[in-house]
Scaffold this active site. Sequence first.
Site, mmCIF file in Angstrom:
data_model
loop_
_atom_site.group_PDB
_atom_site.id
_atom_site.type_symbol
_atom_site.label_atom_id
_atom_site.label_comp_id
_atom_site.label_asym_id
_atom_site.label_seq_id
_atom_site.Cartn_x
_atom_site.Cartn_y
_atom_site.Cartn_z
ATOM 1 N N GLU A 1 -14.139 35.674 10.107
ATOM 2 C CA GLU A 1 -13.939 36.088 8.714
ATOM 3 C C GLU A 1 -15.135 35.599 7.920
ATOM 4 O O GLU A 1 -16.042 36.374 7.626
ATOM 5 C CB GLU A 1 -12.615 35.552 8.175
ATOM 6 C CG GLU A 1 -12.195 36.179 6.866
ATOM 7 C CD GLU A 1 -10.717 35.950 6.574
ATOM 8 O OE1 GLU A 1 -10.302 36.302 5.470
ATOM 9 O OE2 GLU A 1 -9.989 35.431 7.439
ATOM 10 N N ASP B 1 -11.069 32.656 -3.937
ATOM 11 C CA ASP B 1 -11.343 31.271 -3.562
ATOM 12 C C ASP B 1 -12.392 30.647 -4.475
ATOM 13 O O ASP B 1 -12.219 29.543 -4.994
ATOM 14 C CB ASP B 1 -11.808 31.209 -2.110
ATOM 15 C CG ASP B 1 -10.800 31.800 -1.128
ATOM 16 O OD1 ASP B 1 -10.385 32.956 -1.336
ATOM 17 O OD2 ASP B 1 -10.437 31.121 -0.156
ATOM 18 N N ARG C 1 -13.389 31.070 11.783
ATOM 19 C CA ARG C 1 -12.836 32.252 12.434
ATOM 20 C C ARG C 1 -13.710 33.477 12.164
ATOM 21 O O ARG C 1 -14.711 33.414 11.458
ATOM 22 C CB ARG C 1 -11.398 32.481 11.981
ATOM 23 C CG ARG C 1 -11.225 32.818 10.511
ATOM 24 C CD ARG C 1 -9.747 32.798 10.146
ATOM 25 N NE ARG C 1 -9.493 33.117 8.751
ATOM 26 C CZ ARG C 1 -8.560 32.528 8.013
ATOM 27 N NH1 ARG C 1 -7.816 31.574 8.536
ATOM 28 N NH2 ARG C 1 -8.363 32.885 6.759
ATOM 29 N N ASP D 1 -14.763 31.808 2.477
ATOM 30 C CA ASP D 1 -13.387 31.308 2.466
ATOM 31 C C ASP D 1 -13.196 30.259 3.549
ATOM 32 O O ASP D 1 -12.504 29.263 3.362
ATOM 33 C CB ASP D 1 -12.395 32.457 2.644
ATOM 34 C CG ASP D 1 -12.597 33.215 3.959
ATOM 35 O OD1 ASP D 1 -13.745 33.295 4.423
ATOM 36 O OD2 ASP D 1 -11.616 33.746 4.501
ATOM 37 N N GLU E 1 -6.478 25.301 4.636
ATOM 38 C CA GLU E 1 -6.106 26.568 4.006
ATOM 39 C C GLU E 1 -4.649 26.554 3.564
ATOM 40 O O GLU E 1 -4.298 27.098 2.513
ATOM 41 C CB GLU E 1 -6.323 27.712 4.996
ATOM 42 C CG GLU E 1 -5.908 29.087 4.490
ATOM 43 C CD GLU E 1 -6.136 30.176 5.535
ATOM 44 O OE1 GLU E 1 -6.243 31.346 5.145
ATOM 45 O OE2 GLU E 1 -6.214 29.850 6.741
ATOM 46 N N TRP F 1 -8.460 37.970 -7.766
ATOM 47 C CA TRP F 1 -9.670 37.825 -6.959
ATOM 48 C C TRP F 1 -10.876 38.420 -7.697
ATOM 49 O O TRP F 1 -11.912 37.778 -7.832
ATOM 50 C CB TRP F 1 -9.455 38.493 -5.595
ATOM 51 C CG TRP F 1 -8.944 37.549 -4.553
ATOM 52 C CD1 TRP F 1 -9.580 37.187 -3.407
ATOM 53 C CD2 TRP F 1 -7.712 36.823 -4.550
ATOM 54 N NE1 TRP F 1 -8.834 36.290 -2.686
ATOM 55 C CE2 TRP F 1 -7.674 36.040 -3.366
ATOM 56 C CE3 TRP F 1 -6.634 36.747 -5.417
ATOM 57 C CZ2 TRP F 1 -6.608 35.198 -3.045
ATOM 58 C CZ3 TRP F 1 -5.568 35.911 -5.096
ATOM 59 C CH2 TRP F 1 -5.561 35.152 -3.944
ATOM 60 N N HIS G 1 -10.950 25.010 4.158
ATOM 61 C CA HIS G 1 -10.824 26.004 3.095
ATOM 62 C C HIS G 1 -10.821 25.236 1.776
ATOM 63 O O HIS G 1 -9.961 24.382 1.590
ATOM 64 C CB HIS G 1 -9.471 26.709 3.241
ATOM 65 C CG HIS G 1 -9.521 28.176 3.446
ATOM 66 N ND1 HIS G 1 -9.807 28.765 4.659
ATOM 67 C CD2 HIS G 1 -9.290 29.201 2.590
ATOM 68 C CE1 HIS G 1 -9.742 30.082 4.551
ATOM 69 N NE2 HIS G 1 -9.435 30.370 3.293
#
Length: 869
Positions: A434, A441, A432, A428, A728, A491, A750
């Site tokens: 993540e 996505d 960060r 994604d 993002e 998702w 993103h």
Amino acid sequence: MDADQKASFSDVEVFNDRKPNNTLFKEDLSGNYNGIYSGKLEVIDNAYFVDGGTEGTFIVADPSRNSAPMLRTEFTAEKMVKSARLYVTARGIYEIQINGENVGNDYYNPGQTQYNKSHFYQTYDVTEMIQSGENAIGAMLSEGWWSGLLSFGSIWNHFGDRQSLLAKLEISYADGTKEVITSNDKDWKFYNQGPIIYSSLDQGEIYDATRESDIAGWSTTGFDDSAWQQATEVPLEGTTYSGEERDFTGEITTFDYDELKLIGQIGNNAGEYKKLVAQSMEEVRPGVYVYDMGQNFVGVPKITLANGTAGDTMILRFAEILYPDLEESGDNVGMIMTENYRAALCLDKYIMKDGPQVFQPKFTSRGYQYIEITGIDEPLPLEAVEGVAISSVLDLTADYNTSNPKVNQLWSNLCWSNVDNFLTLPTDCPQRNERMGWSGDISVFSRTATFVSNSDQFLRRHMFAMRDVQKANGKFTDVAPIGGGFGGVLWGSAGITVPWEVYQQFNDVALLEEHYDAMAAYIDYLATTLNPETGITSDGQLGDWLGPQNNKLGTPYLTTAYHVFDLWIIKNVAQILGKTDDAQRFEKMYEERKAFFNKSFINEDGKTLGLIGGARGFGSPEGPAEPEYRLADTQTSYAVGLALGAFDNEVVAQMAANLAEAIERQNIDDGGVLRPEYSLMTGFIGTAWISKALSDNGYNEQAYKLLQNDQYPSWLYSIDQGATSIWERLNGYTVENGFGGNNGMNSFNHYSFGAVGQWMIAYSLGIQRDEPGFQKFILQPTPDPSGEMTWAEGYYDSMYGKIYSKWEVEGDKLTYTTTVPANTSATLYLPAASENDVIDSDGCELLKFENGKAVYTVKSGTYKFISQL
């Protein structure tokens, strides 16, 4: 310890929070103490004794020890070598050398997978690297995804708590004999005092160049390894996690290694995509130098020091953006903004040696445009500050260039975000803590990715990850690998949509066969989630994520539309694979679900309805406690329904007109702000489909005006703010509100909003799919009816070769140039006022004229057409 206080601390132990909870720090306090607190406190009765005295005391000590693991062995090739192959992988990530030379040019091998299910290995032809006589192999290891910080939480050691190597070198001799050298605990040695003190994908790297002399020649023969220890075998038991795991929703699954498979590398390894050089530098504080690389990218720095001094320390920090000159920035104006990195420290510490030297971190990664350098006496010249962009995308397979420079920058941005986030898996975001494979996505971006980045095998690899974490009930998780998440149908549907996009683009029937059972299981799972009274799925949380009108539409509309789309795909896949019974069953389910959608979400006035309220947790659209149907009439509702084929045929024209109207008018966003005409009011889901829905229904002028609008919210607003990658959030930064209070949840790299890329190629340039694989395709160039864009050109490099397309409009004259690759053919739909207004068809025979287009069959070659519009 406060003044006049005393305390004893016994049984002090620091251990991993995740099973098997191995100890990281514990000292033996019996006998003569000589530990890390020596000289700072006393040890009495097997306990640390701290005395606050008259003024209080604060005692700290550094328990750090060891460094990145290093392994080596030597062997003898006594005969003439015919060929040699190295098979290698690691728990963690590795770099391997033979006779002092790196094997391959890869980074971060073996890449991220669900290691307890699918663990990839790499194969290298090393024939030219093997010498007659003595040889040496050396490997460096780091934590990578195996034991490093993982996800948006605080999970370390997700799979295991230490790194290890698995290698096999197979040598075939000219006389027909073979020799095999394997990693083992008898012939290999281990060292943990090398120069890479620590290296983490998220946290950065600490490198002590003064230690380089201790390992000079470590992967060559004759190296003195007397200071090295005997290597030991690292078993699964006692070093890896096993047991029950609870995901974000509270569901419990079993985590073990019972189904582990070693699988040969699929798709590209991560490698060097491009080198960049700093474009400018500002000394933002005395001795604080901030370099702008000119591009937000993913990779590592390469810093050249002309004359270092041993022991001096250089600190590198990274950011995607600087604090703007706004009141909210306070004293930070011009400094790097790292809040959005959250728990990803992204800091490199380099301890210099004497003389000239180059620092390029080995086992870390970060997304950044700005690099802050401290610890140096004078700023480095720009050419000494380089960046190495690293990706699993090694080359782009499409290009798009127009008369509009801002649109060209948008194309560049989406390509970079594709490159940056395709790093062993589709992430994604790259900066960060993540960096996860969020399925929503890639679901919306996969069509663009198949054009831009030759992603067939990359996405096939990702389907392994989706199957590896698929639930027993058939649910695809919202994140893969690792699992978990809180997205729902929008998702999880990536397990359906992504293989379909790959098949359409590359005619990859094998992927459909490989993935079919998982697809069918997911479809059956969705059926179990439908409420028998309301017909709405219970697996719906996130809606049109980060859309300006997300609350007005709600989630059920979109989950139902995607369920219809999923069923349409699976019934077609079943037909392709010859599964007739399944195809019939899915056809029935598809018709029923489509009828439910049209009955439930369109009102008597032919407008869309949203089911609002009853939020199910984090990220769900806001609304009343009890769900209720309300007028939606939003861009996303029409775009998704049209593009996914969810609307009945008899209402398509009206829905398309509604979409055009929703774009042409002003709209009120969820914050109550009136946004101007031609604003992009869609989020992750709607943005992927809005331009296609317009062009499919003849509203090309609205599609171009939407594309070229530069007021917020729009694609081009971020371009005016200096964006070099896709953000993002459409409001990641605005002139009015800065970061909008989203400093910690604000990725500037993103790709989701870059899903418009497929429209640029397939509609603006007109390079469209016909039969899967592009042996037979469609050319349908679409000039800008508004006249703002006067030309566009580009290509798609298909499996059969480069398909080139260029249109240019001067007055009412259209000039169209195309190249059709060898062994392919295309059907061209050329805009013209009439069939008599085609001035030059370059020898091609007219098939027919319909809907304002002259239709030709075009065989291999390069052609130039001229028509009057």
